[in-house]
Design a protein around this motif. Structure first.
Motif: not given
Length: 402
Positions: A359-379, A332-340
């Motif tokens: 890291e994500n650009k143009d943001v600071t703090g913990v948002d540099r490492w957020c999954n900014k497009g959301g996610l879907i985890a699947y098997r 399985g895997g884990m994908v970016d929801l928005k991109a999907c």
């Protein structure tokens, strides 16, 4: 790399022991909570907390791995800083000292001179722990340590850990909240490609002895590298003649299950209404709210649900790397929801897997490492493709293109 996995299993159990020890005495536990500062906190919550257990776990993992694999410590990152402030306003940098006595003295400063509690915690921190799996003995995988990075979430679902509910009833095996939703997450990734390679999820609070009130936990792991996939769960792999066998070590594993007529999904209690409405058409009543990104991912790993979906940008690399690696080892895997949602399936483009090295650009703090497009985890990729098709059909065009 199997040696690294063995070490990660051991240190995850040491971390679970710390988490359990810090919950044994409620009076002690109340001393361990500190509000996170701006730049550290998750914007999903008005108030976000870190606990001494969080910080201790993260530091123990770093030091344990650095001791056994010199140079690896610099590539270990996590959610928490190792600074704590006691009631006197003293800022203390937590670390594991060379002896239990020295660690106890340092902890005593955090715990406002509570010597008994400090000594008890120090003993747990320095206690030897053994946790291994004989399956690992059959595999030897060589990989350069220099390309490995590690994400750590020392205690995922901190709010549930603080709240400490022990009598929550599961719904179809899924706990909506409670201590069972607490996980310790350790994910190893390739710093060159960003792909997850090893995942360890330790669930410290699985079952409680009603006589002693002590908890027992469970550990899950997976490894996926260069076509070799191995994991700790024996999942059935359908055969052409209809029989099923179990396999934990395979080459180029792709254990596709048959596509279900009705999907099941685990979601956040804060999921957007438009997503929940679309999901209700795809999944019917098989939608289960639950706490903790790590726990919701674990529900997919365990096969309790087909999908974990989250549309917002308030999960982070340390929340997903461990489960992603395990799911990869299972096919399985884990994908970016928005991109999907924006992807044209007719072009045959690869699914946009989450990556962990940039890291994500143009943001600071913990948002540099957020999954900014959301996610879907699947098997199963086949299940994911079908699920996405149905989800897109049931979302408004504006929701698909945002």
């Amino acid at each position: 790399m199997s040696d690294i996995l063995r070490a990660l299993l051991c240190v995850s159990e040491k971390a679970a022991n710390i988490a359990r020890a810090c919950r044994q005495q409620e009076a002690l536990f109340q001393l361990l909570i500190e509000e996170k500062k701006e730049g550290e906190k998750n914007k999903k919550f008005a108030v976000d907390f870190k606990t001494l257990a969080d910080v201790l776990v993260q530091e123990v993992i770093k030091q344990y791995m650095e001791t056994r694999f010199p140079g690896l410590g610099k590539n270990i990152s996590g959610e928490e800083s190792n600074e704590f402030t006691n009631d006197l306003g003293e800022k203390i940098t937590l670390r594991l000292c060379s002896t239990a006595e020295e660690t106890g003295e340092l902890l005593s400063k955090v715990l406002n001179g509570n010597k008994l509690a400090s000594e008890a915690l120090a003993r747990v921190l320095h206690q030897d722990v053994s946790l291994a799996d004989p399956t690992l003995d059959s595999v030897e995988i060589n990989i350069s340590q220099d390309i490995l990075g590690i994400w750590v979430d020392p205690i995922d679902s901190t709010y549930q850990y603080i709240k400490g509910s022990a009598n929550v009833k599961p719904n179809h095996g899924i706990f909506p909240c409670g201590l069972q939703c607490v996980t310790i997450l350790i994910g190893v990734y390739d710093i060159q490609t960003g792909l997850p390679l090893i995942g360890v999820i330790n669930q410290p609070f699985v079952s409680q002895d009603l006589n002693t009130l002590r908890w027992k936990g469970q550990c899950y792991w997976g490894l996926s590298y260069m076509g070799t996939n191995i994991h700790s769960l024996q999942l059935p792999i359908p055969k052409r003649n209809g029989t099923e066998t179990s396999s934990r070590l395979t080459q180029n594993t792709n254990s596709e299950s048959e596509v279900p007529r009705c999907f099941s999904a685990v979601i956040s209690t804060s999921e957007k209404e438009n997503i929940k409405t679309a999901l209700s058409r795809v999944c019917g009543s098989s939608i289960f709210p639950a706490a903790g990104a790590g726990y919701k991912s674990l529900c997919v790993v365990q096969g309790l649900v087909d999908i974990y979906i989250f549309s917002e940008d308030t999960t982070f690399k340390w929340d997903t790397c461990a489960a992603h690696a395990i799911l990869r080892s299972m096919g399985g895997g884990m994908v970016d929801l928005k991109a999907c949602l924006e992807r044209n399936p007719d072009t045959g483009l690869d699914l946009p897997q989450l990556l962990y090295h940039a890291e994500n650009k143009d943001v600071t703090g913990v948002d540099r490492w957020c999954n900014k497009g959301g996610l879907i985890a699947y098997r199963s990729r086949k299940q994911l493709e079908m699920f996405l098709s149905l989800l897109i059909q049931n979302l408004a065009p504006a929701d698909v293109n945002t």
